[in-house]
Enzyme design. Structure first.
Site, short mmCIF file in Angstrom:
data_model
loop_
_atom_site.label_atom_id
_atom_site.label_comp_id
_atom_site.label_asym_id
_atom_site.label_seq_id
_atom_site.Cartn_x
_atom_site.Cartn_y
_atom_site.Cartn_z
N HIS A 370 0.80 -1.23 0.00
CA HIS A 370 0.00 0.00 0.00
C HIS A 370 0.83 1.28 0.00
O HIS A 370 0.32 2.35 0.31
CB HIS A 370 -0.93 0.03 1.21
CG HIS A 370 -2.10 -0.90 1.11
ND1 HIS A 370 -3.27 -0.56 0.45
CD2 HIS A 370 -2.30 -2.16 1.57
CE1 HIS A 370 -4.12 -1.56 0.53
NE2 HIS A 370 -3.56 -2.55 1.20
N LYS A 561 -9.87 13.35 4.05
CA LYS A 561 -9.02 12.16 4.07
C LYS A 561 -8.05 12.31 5.23
O LYS A 561 -7.97 13.37 5.87
CB LYS A 561 -8.26 11.99 2.76
CG LYS A 561 -7.45 13.22 2.34
CD LYS A 561 -6.79 13.00 0.98
CE LYS A 561 -7.82 12.99 -0.12
NZ LYS A 561 -7.64 11.93 -1.09
N ARG A 562 -7.31 11.25 5.49
CA ARG A 562 -6.27 11.30 6.53
C ARG A 562 -5.29 12.44 6.22
O ARG A 562 -4.92 12.67 5.08
CB ARG A 562 -5.55 9.96 6.57
CG ARG A 562 -4.42 9.85 7.54
CD ARG A 562 -3.94 8.40 7.61
NE ARG A 562 -3.55 7.87 6.32
CZ ARG A 562 -2.30 7.91 5.84
NH1 ARG A 562 -1.33 8.48 6.55
NH2 ARG A 562 -2.01 7.38 4.68
N LYS A 567 -0.47 14.17 0.96
CA LYS A 567 -1.82 14.36 0.44
C LYS A 567 -2.11 15.83 0.14
O LYS A 567 -3.09 16.16 -0.51
CB LYS A 567 -2.85 13.78 1.41
CG LYS A 567 -2.74 12.26 1.54
CD LYS A 567 -3.74 11.70 2.53
CE LYS A 567 -3.60 10.20 2.71
NZ LYS A 567 -4.04 9.42 1.55
N THR A 669 -9.16 5.79 -2.48
CA THR A 669 -10.51 5.31 -2.76
C THR A 669 -11.55 6.41 -2.57
O THR A 669 -12.66 6.31 -3.08
CB THR A 669 -10.89 4.11 -1.87
OG1 THR A 669 -10.67 4.43 -0.49
CG2 THR A 669 -10.07 2.88 -2.23
N LYS A 673 -15.23 7.28 -4.56
CA LYS A 673 -16.52 7.54 -3.89
C LYS A 673 -17.13 8.84 -4.39
O LYS A 673 -18.34 8.91 -4.66
CB LYS A 673 -16.31 7.59 -2.37
CG LYS A 673 -15.88 6.27 -1.78
CD LYS A 673 -15.25 6.42 -0.41
CE LYS A 673 -14.57 5.13 0.03
NZ LYS A 673 -13.68 5.31 1.20
#
Length: 835
Positions: A370, A561-562, A567, A669, A673
């Site tokens: 991952h 998100k985290r 990110k 992911t 969504k």
């Protein structure tokens, strides 16, 4: 089937009416005898618990039937090992998959209660940190829906991912006691308990056949007790389970201490033993925390392997053909210690020789990677494993010795490359590379997006790829449409079902039929109305949770998100600052009204990520109270992001932010969504964004920034962020605002670490990508003004989201890795179904 109140409703047959009467009786029974309430003392919480027990009865009926079918057919079973399962709320998902939602809604209504209000009483089972745990949950749903005998194994943490509170703009962590009021749908299995050993020493002796035999004598023993969460498939009678282990002391307390008056010491060992399943991700900045995390990993795999072998032996005398009957998928490296544990069982318990044991082990395990970040690959100190798991350390040494001998004989690698693939990382402090153990011991290794799978063979596993080219493959992640469309967006589900029928629930590629209706003006209007209702619902939620009033007509721009620097939530808020500054300098400027929403948690020890959350909240405080930007820009941080909150945010979103540095996000992911719910994406060519672009077409997605190879080239050539800052007046002024405490007038200097990181290092190339991001955001704003064209793009995004179903992902795992057949259908025992 009809559509009523924006939901798919199944007209009740005479058989279903009889079922409804039966369910009402069960429900009333649980209210009175399980919950112990009468009609004068009932509350919503009591209704929820009674409903949970009623549905549990239904699930157990199907679970027993499913297990009996498996017993008779003896199929190959799949076991998904993961230290994280981010299940969220379970009850509504179960009602939808079982086809019971409408019947239960009618039943609850007959008792004078509203089902949707009742379902809000369930707390999220936050037994995961982010995408990895949510992926595991989606996979369980898909395996059951596809009638694959697939089961999850994990830990039933008493406290899941922390509850996030924002105080003075900063994240505070509070305990998440998710099961404080009980879990009515859970099945406790006190008869399924296994001993798990730690510490101790290894003894050897010579058998009568002259063979050297090892025996591990643990110094501490803990009991693992099973709790099952039934997982129903959609529109099928199959119900699998997620089995979670909870730790219990092998002794309640030391009676000798108790008799001598040392009451605290008497229960101390019990408390220490049960800490293993106490909390998700203990703070591992200390040696004690590292030890506890390693204990958790071994505790889970040891109990799970004992359970798997015990079940296998009930139907098969020998383990000889175990790989024909089971497959184990390792979700990241956390459960990879299971490879050495299975070897220990085969060598020391079953008395197999090494070659035979290793051959079986490597046919059973497969490994999902991952991350492409080398620093994110898990390692453990040799001294730690030697202390906690002495026999396993011996086995790992032997695995590594034999593997390196074979590699040297093959001549495929030079000595530097051999050092890279070694499971043992040499140095002043030897460490075990758990990813290397997973690759060496796995039958297959997969990445989770096409780009990611390609990258791992060129970067972190480059040398392994030279040895095992056939071992590596790609399995692009997916999401379950039952949770992320049918459950979370009933308005859109209803609209789509009326237009193309309901079969997309189990065949998401059927959404392609929507392309035939993109030009239908009436359908466009209905689509826009659905989105507007969802935006209004989101506005109500935001006001209730934060007190901030937003304009539902504005563009809802979301990044949830985290929190991690790669990110790049920071890039997003820097652009917000740029937009704010432009409005302030030119109040008459034409601006597309925009509401920018953030949500997500930072790891408690991740200082920079928490500081970025603080910056976002401080910027929001200034922007939201400035009359000059009123009606044109709002910034919202929604605290305590979780699955149930995502289900409310995503349907109301216009623009999805997927802006990680190219080459850093394995897949993502949340991007899928949002796409499935009709949001358009602004993003880099990273992770699954690459495949989203291929599916939806470049005119229906907003791609910007450096590509992966350009990121690598920039870093290799000595990337200097100041070169980019000097060429961009906007960025120079934004950094000056941060440096001069514009957003921290009462906390001088607090954001200087962010400033210095961007100015001197900028590890994730925000400065290089800022201008391209800013220009693309301008195009987004311009396109949003043309609501007809925007709606067409939104419809096409949903129509082309079929690839990103977790059903497709699981079919590929089943065919390419697990080698299990797919049953066409296992019809429900009852008439409850969508169509």
């Amino acid at each position: 089937m009809i559509v009523e109140n924006n939901r798919l409703i199944t007209l009740l047959s005479e058989e279903q009416k009889a079922d409804l009467v039966s369910l009402e009786k069960q429900f009333a029974h649980h209210l009175e005898y399980t919950i112990g309430k009468n009609k004068y003392t009932l509350g919503n919480a009591d209704i929820y618990k009674a409903l949970g027990h009623t549905v549990r009865d239904f699930l157990i009926d199907r679970l027993n039937v499913t297990n009996e079918r498996y017993r008779k057919e003896d199929p190959k079973k799949i076991y998904y090992f993961s230290l994280e399962f981010l299940m969220g709320r379970t009850l509504m998902n179960a009602l939808i998959n079982l086809g019971l939602y409408d019947i239960i809604k009618q039943m609850i209504g007959s008792f004078g209660f509203d089902l949707e209000s009742i379902l809000e009483f369930e707390m999220d089972a936050g037994l995961g940190n982010g995408g990895l745990g949510r992926l595991a949950a989606c996979f369980l749903d898909s395996m059951a829906t596809l009638n694959i005998p697939g089961f999850g194994y994990g830990i039933r943490y008493d406290y899941g991912i922390f509850n996030q509170i924002i105080a003075n703009g900063s994240q505070l962590e509070m305990p998440d006691h998710w099961d404080a009021d009980g879990v009515p749908y859970e099945v406790i299995r006190p008869d399924i308990t296994f001993s798990v050993g730690f510490y101790g020493h290894t003894e050897t002796h010579i058998t009568g056949k002259g063979k050297l035999q090892y025996q591990w004598i643990p110094g501490e023993t803990v009991l693992a007790s099973a709790h099952d969460c039934p997982v129903p498939g959609f529109n099928t009678s199959t119900v699998n389970y997620l089995r979670l282990w909870t730790a219990k002391s092998s002794e309640e307390f030391n009676l000798d201490y108790f008799n001598h008056g040392d009451y605290m010491k008497a229960v101390q060992d019990k408390s220490i033993s049960e800490n293993i399943s106490k909390v998700l991700y203990p703070n591992d900045t200390t040696e004690q925390g590292k030890m506890l995390r390693l204990k958790q990993q071994y505790f889970m795999v040891c109990a799970s392997l004992q359970d798997i072998i015990s079940q296998h032996k009930q139907a098969n005398v020998s383990l000889e053909h175990l790989s024909d009957k089971i497959a184990i998928q390792l979700n990241d490296t956390h459960p990879s210690i299971g490879i050495s544990e299975l070897m220990r069982i085969l060598l020391d318990v079953e008395d197999w020789d090494w070659d035979r044991a290793w051959d079986l082990t490597t046919r059973i395990f497969s490994y999902t990677n991952h991350t492409v970040l080398p620093e994110a690959l898990e390692t453990w100190k040799v001294s730690l494993i030697e202390t906690l798991l002495p026999r396993h350390m011996q086995i790992i040494y032997e695995i590594n010795h034999r593997f390196l001998e074979e590699v040297r004989k093959s001549g495929k690698l030079n000595e530097t490359e051999i050092e890279e693939v070694s499971i043992i990382q040499e140095g002043n402090e030897k460490r075990i590379r758990m990813a290397n153990l997973a690759v060496v011991g796995a039958n297959k290794v997969n990445g989770v997006a096409a780009l990611h799978s390609d990258l791992i063979t060129k970067t972190i596993f480059k040398s392994f790829y030279k040895i095992f080219p056939d071992k590596f493959n790609n399995k692009t992640n997916g999401i379950t449409p039952r949770r992320w469309l049918i459950q979370s967006n009933p308005n859109l589900t209803s609209l789509i079902a009326k237009k193309i029928g309901p079969s997309f629930a189990t065949d998401l590629e059927k959404l392609r039929d929507l392309e035939n209706h993109v030009g239908d003006v009436e359908f466009q209007n209905d689509w826009a109305k659905v989105k507007q209702v969802n935006k209004q619902n989101l506005a109500k939620l935001i006001k209730g949770d934060t007190g901030i009033v937003i304009d539902p007509d504005s563009m809802i721009d979301v990044q949830v998100k985290r929190f991690h620097e790669y990110k790049r939530q920071l890039l997003n808020i820097l652009r917000v600052i740029a937009l704010y500054r432009r409005i302030k300098e030119n109040p008459n400027i034409t601006i597309t009204p925009r509401t920018v929403i953030f949500g997500g948690k930072a790891a408690p020890g991740y200082y920079m990520a928490k500081l970025i959350i603080k910056l976002i909240n401080n910027v929001a405080s200034i922007v939201n109270h400035d009359k000059d930007v009123a009606g044109r820009l709002k910034v919202v941080f929604l605290p305590n992001y979780r699955v149930s909150l995502a289900e409310k945010i995503i349907p109301g979103t216009n623009l999805s932010e997927q802006i990680s540095t190219a080459g850093t996000e394995a897949s993502g992911t949340s991007n899928m969504k949002f796409m499935l719910n009709g949001a358009l994406t602004i993003g880099t060519l990273d992770g699954a964004n690459v495949e989203m672009l291929e599916e939806v077409g470049k005119e229906n997605i907003y791609i910007f920034g450096l590509k992966t190879e350009e990121v690598f080239a920039a870093k290799q050539s000595g990337y200097n962020p100041r070169d980019w800052i000097e060429k961009n007046e906007d960025m120079s002024r934004i950094l000056r605002m941060i440096r001069e405490n514009f957003f921290s007038q009462n906390e001088l200097g607090i954001f200087m670490p962010i400033h210095d990181s961007l100015f001197y290092t900028d590890t994730y190339l925000l400065m290089a990508d800022f201008k391209a991001y800013d220009e693309m955001q301008k195009k987004v704003a311009q396109d949003f003004r043309n609501r007809e064209e925007w709606t067409k793009k939104a419809i096409l995004n949903v129509a082309r989201a079929g690839k990103f179903s977790s059903d497709r992902t699981i079919r590929e795992y089943a065919k390419d890795i697990w080698k299990v057949p797919l049953l066409s259908t296992v019809p429900p025992q009852t008439s409850y179904k969508l169509d």
